[in-house]
Design a protein around this motif. Structure first.
Motif, mmCIF file in Angstrom:
data_model
loop_
_atom_site.group_PDB
_atom_site.id
_atom_site.type_symbol
_atom_site.label_atom_id
_atom_site.label_comp_id
_atom_site.label_asym_id
_atom_site.label_seq_id
_atom_site.Cartn_x
_atom_site.Cartn_y
_atom_site.Cartn_z
ATOM 1 N N TYR A 8 1.010 -1.282 0.062
ATOM 2 C CA TYR A 8 -0.068 0.059 -0.028
ATOM 3 C C TYR A 8 0.921 1.068 -0.126
ATOM 4 O O TYR A 8 1.905 1.322 0.556
ATOM 5 C CB TYR A 8 -1.098 -0.185 1.394
ATOM 6 N N GLU A 9 0.403 2.368 -0.679
ATOM 7 C CA GLU A 9 1.290 3.402 -0.918
ATOM 8 C C GLU A 9 0.101 4.650 -0.187
ATOM 9 O O GLU A 9 -1.187 4.648 -0.868
ATOM 10 C CB GLU A 9 1.542 3.818 -2.062
ATOM 11 N N GLU A 10 0.856 5.462 0.436
ATOM 12 C CA GLU A 10 -0.072 6.623 0.965
ATOM 13 C C GLU A 10 -0.284 7.719 -0.156
ATOM 14 O O GLU A 10 0.812 8.140 -0.773
ATOM 15 C CB GLU A 10 0.588 7.188 1.904
ATOM 16 N N ASP A 11 -1.483 7.809 -0.389
ATOM 17 C CA ASP A 11 -1.988 8.796 -1.503
ATOM 18 C C ASP A 11 -1.249 8.323 -2.958
ATOM 19 O O ASP A 11 -1.035 9.280 -3.929
ATOM 20 C CB ASP A 11 -1.508 10.263 -1.064
ATOM 21 N N LYS A 14 5.034 6.741 -3.856
ATOM 22 C CA LYS A 14 5.869 5.908 -2.757
ATOM 23 C C LYS A 14 6.519 7.033 -1.726
ATOM 24 O O LYS A 14 6.945 7.924 -2.252
ATOM 25 C CB LYS A 14 6.856 5.493 -3.799
ATOM 26 N N GLY A 15 6.790 6.451 -0.598
ATOM 27 C CA GLY A 15 7.364 7.283 0.528
ATOM 28 C C GLY A 15 8.701 7.309 0.285
ATOM 29 O O GLY A 15 9.572 6.665 -0.203
ATOM 30 N N LYS A 20 6.491 0.950 1.752
ATOM 31 C CA LYS A 20 6.093 1.160 2.929
ATOM 32 C C LYS A 20 4.458 1.073 2.934
ATOM 33 O O LYS A 20 3.523 1.905 2.420
ATOM 34 C CB LYS A 20 6.478 2.519 3.766
ATOM 35 N N LYS A 21 3.898 0.185 3.931
ATOM 36 C CA LYS A 21 2.558 0.117 4.129
ATOM 37 C C LYS A 21 2.109 1.125 5.029
ATOM 38 O O LYS A 21 2.858 1.410 6.024
ATOM 39 C CB LYS A 21 2.211 -1.327 4.674
ATOM 40 N N PRO A 22 0.871 1.696 4.791
ATOM 41 C CA PRO A 22 0.247 2.699 5.599
ATOM 42 C C PRO A 22 -0.124 2.353 7.071
ATOM 43 O O PRO A 22 -0.507 0.852 6.917
ATOM 44 C CB PRO A 22 -0.893 3.442 4.965
ATOM 45 N N ASN A 23 -0.398 3.089 8.032
ATOM 46 C CA ASN A 23 -0.652 2.599 9.311
ATOM 47 C C ASN A 23 -2.313 2.278 9.147
ATOM 48 O O ASN A 23 -2.750 1.573 9.913
ATOM 49 C CB ASN A 23 -0.549 3.634 10.345
ATOM 50 N N THR A 119 -5.359 0.198 13.853
ATOM 51 C CA THR A 119 -4.548 0.580 12.810
ATOM 52 C C THR A 119 -3.766 -0.714 12.641
ATOM 53 O O THR A 119 -3.759 -1.728 13.245
ATOM 54 C CB THR A 119 -3.649 1.441 13.356
ATOM 55 N N ARG A 120 -2.934 -0.781 11.661
ATOM 56 C CA ARG A 120 -2.142 -1.844 11.386
ATOM 57 C C ARG A 120 -0.874 -2.217 12.624
ATOM 58 O O ARG A 120 -0.884 -3.428 12.574
ATOM 59 C CB ARG A 120 -1.263 -1.631 10.012
#
Length: 416
Positions: A8-11, A14-15, A20-23, A119-120
């Protein structure tokens, strides 16, 4: 991160630290029901335990403590509270559509966790918790009911061989391991008197293939060791035991020779079992010290929690006693106030009686003066009244003047 894991990517970007998987966690399926059976969900939402006890728990850690103290199985219904005998079709025991029962503490807390929208990081904390296997079990149940089927393997794969024991059956007697429970969640839809969310057929085939590959790799690494027959842990039926082999038994011969060979075969079986036990003891002795350290740490935490639980229980009992005493004192004060009010009302009634009595006495005295009852007094009064009237008439007569007549003769005769 493992190969093939769903990232998963936030928005959608890539971070800075790579993939990195979001929380935050996605919710798969029906977000209103958590994919639970409608009968189970209705019983959860209408239960006093969920509406009162769990409503007071506002944080993740408070719910964890509630699991530690009150959860002792993972079935959706309490033991003996739901009768499914004689039901068929859609009212069968597996589907859970028939008559309900007392919904279990475990499933009430499972839905409470869903209302917190974990959350994760919190879910990972559930899966790796060291205080109670039921905390971990509810973590796996939360994933199975809420997460996308494509992500299940990434969640469950590290725990397929977890050997921590857990008794998932209401009332006990169905001890298994975390690894066995996880494999069941990946390969079966039935869970006692309910169903897990369905997995699409392509994903289910992929999961079965991965489970087969994992079992083959495990068998190649560790040769199978004979173990006692296990029970089918969602049906309760024991597996069939393998028949004993007769080592060295001849095809023919006398009955005495056959008995002798049978005894020899049993001795060989006992020797084999002894060798297997000795290998198990050696394997346990050579196991990493970290496992023993984890067990000791869990034991110490359990003792501490038990001590904290006893202290909290004593505090709760003291508070109950203090509340009871306060209620008794309040009841006594209310009783005293009622007595005072009653006395005040009595005094008011007494004053009103005395006032009425004095008023009546005064009027009676006045009546006696104005209207005497004695006959002698009345005669005197009557005599005085007559005398008064006579005097008034006399006084009025003396005041009258004689009338003058117009005829002089009449006046003359009157004078003569």
């Amino acid at each position: 991160m493992k190969a093939g894991a769903c990232e998963y990517e936030e928005d959608g970007e890539k971070g800075a630290a790579g993939n990195k998987k979001p929380n935050g966690l996605p919710i798969w399926g029906n977000e209103k029901t958590m994919n639970l059976n409608p009968l189970i969900l209705t019983n959860i939402q209408s239960s006093q335990y969920f509406k009162v006890n769990l409503y007071q728990l506002k944080t993740y850690h408070e719910v964890i403590d509630e699991i530690y103290y009150n959860v002792n199985h993972l079935e959706p219904w309490e033991k003996g509270s739901r009768k499914t005998s004689g039901q068929t079709g859609m009212c069968g025991g597996v589907r859970g559509v028939g008559a309900g029962g007392i919904v279990s503490t475990a499933f009430c807390i499972l839905y409470k966790l869903y209302t917190l929208r974990l959350t994760r990081k919190q879910v990972v904390g559930l899966l790796n918790h060291s205080d109670s296997p039921y905390i971990r079990g509810l973590g796996f149940m939360y994933i199975r009911f809420t997460q996308p089927p494509a992500d299940l393997w990434d969640w469950f794969e590290p725990y397929l061989d977890d050997e921590e024991e857990i008794d998932v059956r209401a009332g006990g007697g169905q001890t298994t391991t975390i690894g066995h429970t996880v494999r069941h969640m990946l390969s079966k839809l039935e869970w006692y008197s309910t169903l897990f969310p369905r997995i699409p057929v392509p994903i289910q085939k992929d999961l079965e293939k991965k489970l087969s590959e994992h079992a083959a790799a495990k068998a190649a690494t560790n040769p199978p060791v004979a173990s006692p027959a296990k029970k089918d842990w969602y049906g309760g039926r024991p597996e069939a035991e393998a028949p004993e082999k007769d080592h060295g038994r001849p095809q023919g011969g006398s009955q005495e020779r056959s008995c002798h060979d049978t005894d020899r075969g049993r001795e060989l079986d006992r020797e084999n079992r002894e060798r297997e036990r000795s290998r198990d003891r050696i394997r346990e002795r050579d196991a990493p010290r970290s496992q023993e350290f984890d067990r000791e740490r869990r034991s110490d935490r359990s003792k501490e929690r038990n001590g904290d639980f006893d202290r909290s229980k004593n505090r709760h009992r003291d508070r109950e006693r203090e509340r009871d005493r306060e209620r008794d004192r309040e009841r006594d004060r209310e009783r005293d106030r009622d007595r005072e009010r009653e006395k005040e009302r009595d005094r008011d009634r007494h004053r009103h009686r005395e006032k009425d009595h004095s008023h009546d006495k005064k009027h009676r005295r006045r009546d006696r003066c104005n209207y005497p009852d004695d006959k002698g007094d009345f005669a005197d009064l009557l005599e005085r009244e007559k005398h008064r009237i006579k005097k008034e008439r006399k006084r009025d007569g003396s005041r009258e003047r004689p009338k003058r007549s117009r005829s002089p003769d009449k006046d003359r005769r009157r004078h003569h």
